[in-house]
Design a protein around this motif. Sequence first.
Motif, mmCIF file in Angstrom:
data_model
loop_
_atom_site.group_PDB
_atom_site.id
_atom_site.type_symbol
_atom_site.label_atom_id
_atom_site.label_comp_id
_atom_site.label_asym_id
_atom_site.label_seq_id
_atom_site.Cartn_x
_atom_site.Cartn_y
_atom_site.Cartn_z
ATOM 1 N N ASN A 404 0.813 -1.212 0.000
ATOM 2 C CA ASN A 404 0.000 0.000 0.000
ATOM 3 C C ASN A 404 0.847 1.262 0.000
ATOM 4 N N TYR A 405 2.046 1.210 0.601
ATOM 5 C CA TYR A 405 2.901 2.395 0.602
ATOM 6 C C TYR A 405 3.366 2.706 -0.808
ATOM 7 N N GLY A 406 3.732 1.645 -1.553
ATOM 8 C CA GLY A 406 4.123 1.841 -2.943
ATOM 9 C C GLY A 406 2.975 2.414 -3.752
ATOM 10 N N ASN A 407 1.777 1.865 -3.551
ATOM 11 C CA ASN A 407 0.593 2.346 -4.261
ATOM 12 C C ASN A 407 0.335 3.816 -3.948
ATOM 13 N N ALA A 408 0.434 4.172 -2.654
ATOM 14 C CA ALA A 408 0.216 5.568 -2.263
ATOM 15 C C ALA A 408 1.273 6.470 -2.896
ATOM 16 N N ALA A 409 2.517 5.978 -2.987
ATOM 17 C CA ALA A 409 3.579 6.785 -3.594
ATOM 18 C C ALA A 409 3.294 7.028 -5.070
ATOM 19 N N VAL A 410 2.790 5.998 -5.769
ATOM 20 C CA VAL A 410 2.453 6.170 -7.186
ATOM 21 C C VAL A 410 1.354 7.223 -7.331
ATOM 22 N N TRP A 411 0.311 7.117 -6.497
ATOM 23 C CA TRP A 411 -0.770 8.107 -6.552
ATOM 24 C C TRP A 411 -0.232 9.504 -6.284
ATOM 25 N N LEU A 412 0.635 9.597 -5.267
ATOM 26 C CA LEU A 412 1.165 10.905 -4.889
ATOM 27 C C LEU A 412 1.950 11.518 -6.034
ATOM 28 N N SER A 413 2.779 10.686 -6.704
ATOM 29 C CA SER A 413 3.579 11.224 -7.807
ATOM 30 C C SER A 413 2.669 11.676 -8.941
ATOM 31 N N LEU A 414 1.534 10.973 -9.142
ATOM 32 C CA LEU A 414 0.581 11.391 -10.174
ATOM 33 C C LEU A 414 -0.091 12.701 -9.797
ATOM 34 N N ILE A 415 -0.556 12.764 -8.536
ATOM 35 C CA ILE A 415 -1.373 13.903 -8.115
ATOM 36 C C ILE A 415 -0.527 15.159 -8.013
ATOM 37 N N ILE A 416 0.713 15.011 -7.546
ATOM 38 C CA ILE A 416 1.571 16.180 -7.333
ATOM 39 C C ILE A 416 2.435 16.476 -8.550
ATOM 40 N N GLY A 417 2.934 15.399 -9.201
ATOM 41 C CA GLY A 417 3.885 15.594 -10.294
ATOM 42 C C GLY A 417 3.294 16.366 -11.462
ATOM 43 N N GLN A 418 2.089 15.971 -11.895
ATOM 44 C CA GLN A 418 1.492 16.627 -13.056
ATOM 45 C C GLN A 418 1.296 18.126 -12.868
ATOM 46 N N PRO A 419 0.643 18.568 -11.756
ATOM 47 C CA PRO A 419 0.414 20.013 -11.655
ATOM 48 C C PRO A 419 1.704 20.817 -11.590
ATOM 49 N N ILE A 420 2.803 20.223 -11.099
ATOM 50 C CA ILE A 420 4.078 20.950 -11.121
ATOM 51 C C ILE A 420 4.433 21.279 -12.563
ATOM 52 N N ALA A 421 4.389 20.241 -13.443
ATOM 53 C CA ALA A 421 4.720 20.472 -14.850
ATOM 54 C C ALA A 421 3.746 21.464 -15.479
ATOM 55 N N VAL A 422 2.434 21.305 -15.162
ATOM 56 C CA VAL A 422 1.437 22.218 -15.739
ATOM 57 C C VAL A 422 1.744 23.652 -15.335
ATOM 58 N N LEU A 423 2.022 23.861 -14.029
ATOM 59 C CA LEU A 423 2.296 25.220 -13.549
ATOM 60 C C LEU A 423 3.532 25.798 -14.227
ATOM 61 N N MET A 424 4.566 24.957 -14.414
ATOM 62 C CA MET A 424 5.793 25.424 -15.054
ATOM 63 C C MET A 424 5.496 25.976 -16.442
ATOM 64 N N TYR A 425 4.795 25.161 -17.251
ATOM 65 C CA TYR A 425 4.512 25.583 -18.622
ATOM 66 C C TYR A 425 3.617 26.812 -18.645
ATOM 67 N N VAL A 426 2.555 26.785 -17.809
ATOM 68 C CA VAL A 426 1.621 27.906 -17.820
ATOM 69 C C VAL A 426 2.346 29.178 -17.415
ATOM 70 N N HIS A 427 3.192 29.067 -16.390
ATOM 71 C CA HIS A 427 3.929 30.237 -15.931
ATOM 72 C C HIS A 427 4.804 30.800 -17.047
ATOM 73 N N ASP A 428 5.580 29.905 -17.702
ATOM 74 C CA ASP A 428 6.484 30.373 -18.760
ATOM 75 C C ASP A 428 5.698 30.952 -19.926
ATOM 76 N N TYR A 429 4.569 30.281 -20.272
ATOM 77 C CA TYR A 429 3.749 30.761 -21.379
ATOM 78 C C TYR A 429 3.184 32.135 -21.056
ATOM 79 N N TYR A 430 2.760 32.300 -19.798
ATOM 80 C CA TYR A 430 2.174 33.557 -19.346
ATOM 81 C C TYR A 430 3.213 34.673 -19.401
ATOM 82 N N VAL A 431 4.407 34.385 -18.867
ATOM 83 C CA VAL A 431 5.466 35.399 -18.852
ATOM 84 C C VAL A 431 5.837 35.785 -20.280
ATOM 85 N N LEU A 432 5.928 34.768 -21.171
ATOM 86 C CA LEU A 432 6.355 35.005 -22.546
ATOM 87 C C LEU A 432 5.326 35.826 -23.315
ATOM 88 N N ASN A 433 4.020 35.544 -23.093
ATOM 89 C CA ASN A 433 2.986 36.146 -23.931
ATOM 90 C C ASN A 433 2.312 37.357 -23.316
#
Lengths: 439, 439
Positions: A404-433
């Motif tokens: 279950n710890y491994g499963n929770a870690a996979v979920w955590l990486s999904l839930i947290i990892g994606q929005p980090i990347a999304v925020l990075m791109y949105v931020h750069d796109y926003y600053v650029l445009n």
Amino acid sequence: LKITNIQKKKKNAICHRTQESLLSSGSGYKNYRGVINWCVVMLVLSNARLFLENLLRYGVLADPTQVIPLFLKDPYSWPAMCLLIVSNVFILVALYTERQLSKGSFSELVGFLLHCINMAVMLTFPAAVVLLVPSVTPVGGAVVLGTYTILLLKLYSYKDVNLWCREMSTQKAKKLARSLSCKSQTLLHCEQQVCYPGNLTLKDIYYFTFAPTLCYELNFPRSPNIRMSFMFRRLFEMLFFTQLLVGLTQQWMIPVIQSSMKPLEDMDLSRMTERLLRLAVPNHLLWLLFFYWFFHSSLNFTAELLRFGDRQFYKDWWNSETVTYFWQNWNIPVHKWCIRHFYKPLLRKGFSKMVSQSAVFFLSAFFHEYLVSVPLRMFRLWAFMGMMAQLPLAWFVGRFLRGNYGNAAVWLSLIIGQPIAVLMYVHDYYVLNYGQETN
Amino acid sequence: LKITNIQKKKKNAICHRTQESLLSSGSGYKNYRGVINWCVVMLVLSNARLFLENLLRYGVLADPTQVIPLFLKDPYSWPAMCLLIVSNVFILVALYTERQLSKGSFSELVGFLLHCINMAVMLTFPAAVVLLVPSVTPVGGAVVLGTYTILLLKLYSYKDVNLWCREMSTQKAKKLARSLSCKSQTLLHCEQQVCYPGNLTLKDIYYFTFAPTLCYELNFPRSPNIRMSFMFRRLFEMLFFTQLLVGLTQQWMIPVIQSSMKPLEDMDLSRMTERLLRLAVPNHLLWLLFFYWFFHSSLNFTAELLRFGDRQFYKDWWNSETVTYFWQNWNIPVHKWCIRHFYKPLLRKGFSKMVSQSAVFFLSAFFHEYLVSVPLRMFRLWAFMGMMAQLPLAWFVGRFLRGNYGNAAVWLSLIIGQPIAVLMYVHDYYVLNYGQETN
């Protein structure tokens, strides 16, 4: 009667016995079934509250008409649509090359070079158009590049399988070849089975183009008939979830992203974390909705319509206890393609498992970056790094976390990892445009 | 080698087979174990976000020194403490009455009347003091009334059990009586067992006063020795959770309640719902913490200190699938008392189960109201109605919901029901005490 009363009172009078509390470790009690229901109720209530708060703060933001400008900047120029129509040329080139190869008009080398040129152009031509034509919107560009990438993988598989068929014929192992292209198990229907080079027809290659798979096969398993009720349920889901995805994005994602721009520009760490966690929940729910919409509803609808038999578009990734298991099971068409046309050929060429696996992640990272950077006209490598970061993460989770710890870690990486990347791109796109305008 | 390669390629070439998607009902797939972990991860993340948002908005509000004025308004007048000391008088009156009864100096009627007067004064005297002495704070008043109520229930049980012992003696069923007061199973230790009227000592009644039970018994089960490590762990939990309860209330409950006053006064329905849901989560977590703090840590600590053997202070209410099961299992000391001294006597007097059960809820509702209204000096019947509403709710859940749905309904009524009552009282208290100032 009196005696019975006394016995009752006697029974009453002794009402304590030595025993441990249930929550003491000494009691050996383990049944916390109700806690699962508690989690569900708490999640529903928390999100009902967030939904209500969002409505009260922003009002109704969802508006289907706002979707059109995402695809269309100039109503008299439809570059994305033109690119999609042009993609037929590449299909025809691949079919023509294979036909010449089967007749022996082209040598294997010429055929290989033609295929390589065809696929190189498929990769670069749409990217160049998206980068250079100003009327292509980011969403339109992403759709076009996604379609071209899928087609590229399909034609690569087409080329490989036809090559295998020729190799088997030329090596005089004809019995084997026949049992391959016409499965011996289905002798009764063998007249309906296609044998190489009988598969090199327009109908066959277009069926493969629209079929929900990336791996070519001469005789796909087919379902006996179209189940109408199943197909219409999937169609309804497709339409409903499209609306829901668009509505939730407008109502929930965009306000959070807009309010995150200021903390991101100021690099205010605690506020950035708060915004990240605030973005994580809607982003994750949208990703889950998207998963169901694409991998269950849309692909099953297409498969039912084409009577395509193999519906294994995903396996039970929600139970995955390692990162590797997740990547092997959430997207079966791509995973199957990678194994069949990239990982196993690498192994056959003598590379180690470790190197081959890393190469698969590298290829995947390249395409993730390609599909994000080119439409946004902005090369930042966040998606590439996000995919490559899966390798050390997979090692860490596989090494230190179990069950279950491994499963929770996979979920955590999904839930947290994606929005980090999304925020990075949105931020750069926003600053650029929009950044220069405000300064 | 070539043949093996061909066989491999043959195996590769056939890579589809007819099968359903896992999420299609046709697949028969049921393993969603990972979804539980998903729920846990989502809950932790959502609340981490709320916690961070709260800190950013309000800063650190927790301040242990603010607890003192809740108990103490005037540092030279300690009415609550005086009332607690006075409570010893009632214990001594009960012991004196029982001694006279055992010697035959009082008739049963005189003894009964004395007990009734004693208990009536216990119920009304502290309530009158709390209502009339202005230096009693609401928190101090609640503590005093809670202590008096517990003592009242204990002395009622004391009176009943001693009466049963006398009844058994006078009816010449001496053998039965002896086997009651000295359990025949423990013949070896019979010299240590107490028989009526040997139990009518100061030491015995004070042990019962401090023991974590409301039901009197002549010979309580005792643990052989004090487990030091167990006791200190419970003591540490007591101290830690006290801090946590106070801190969370100051940091989380009070800001939400304060911000709910305006919508409640305006009767703005959608904002009231939003505030209610916002209050529900901290209120519920505090209730869970309080449950663990009181029923596990504090009662187990007291029991260990007094070598009291029966640690069943709660059963598995978290799995309860009906409202009745919840009320029968979350507070075992009170439930045991109600069954032994109220429900069963009513049944013996010929009342039906339905009437007796309703009477128990009615008694419970009375004490809930008593413990809230008197300290707040405000009679609103919200707590009374909240308890009485359990009867139709129990009927509804028992009639229409089964298994996990019943369990979820119980959780929902806990999570939503309590903050409604809390908001009602806080609103009325606020309007009564601070309303005029603002108008």
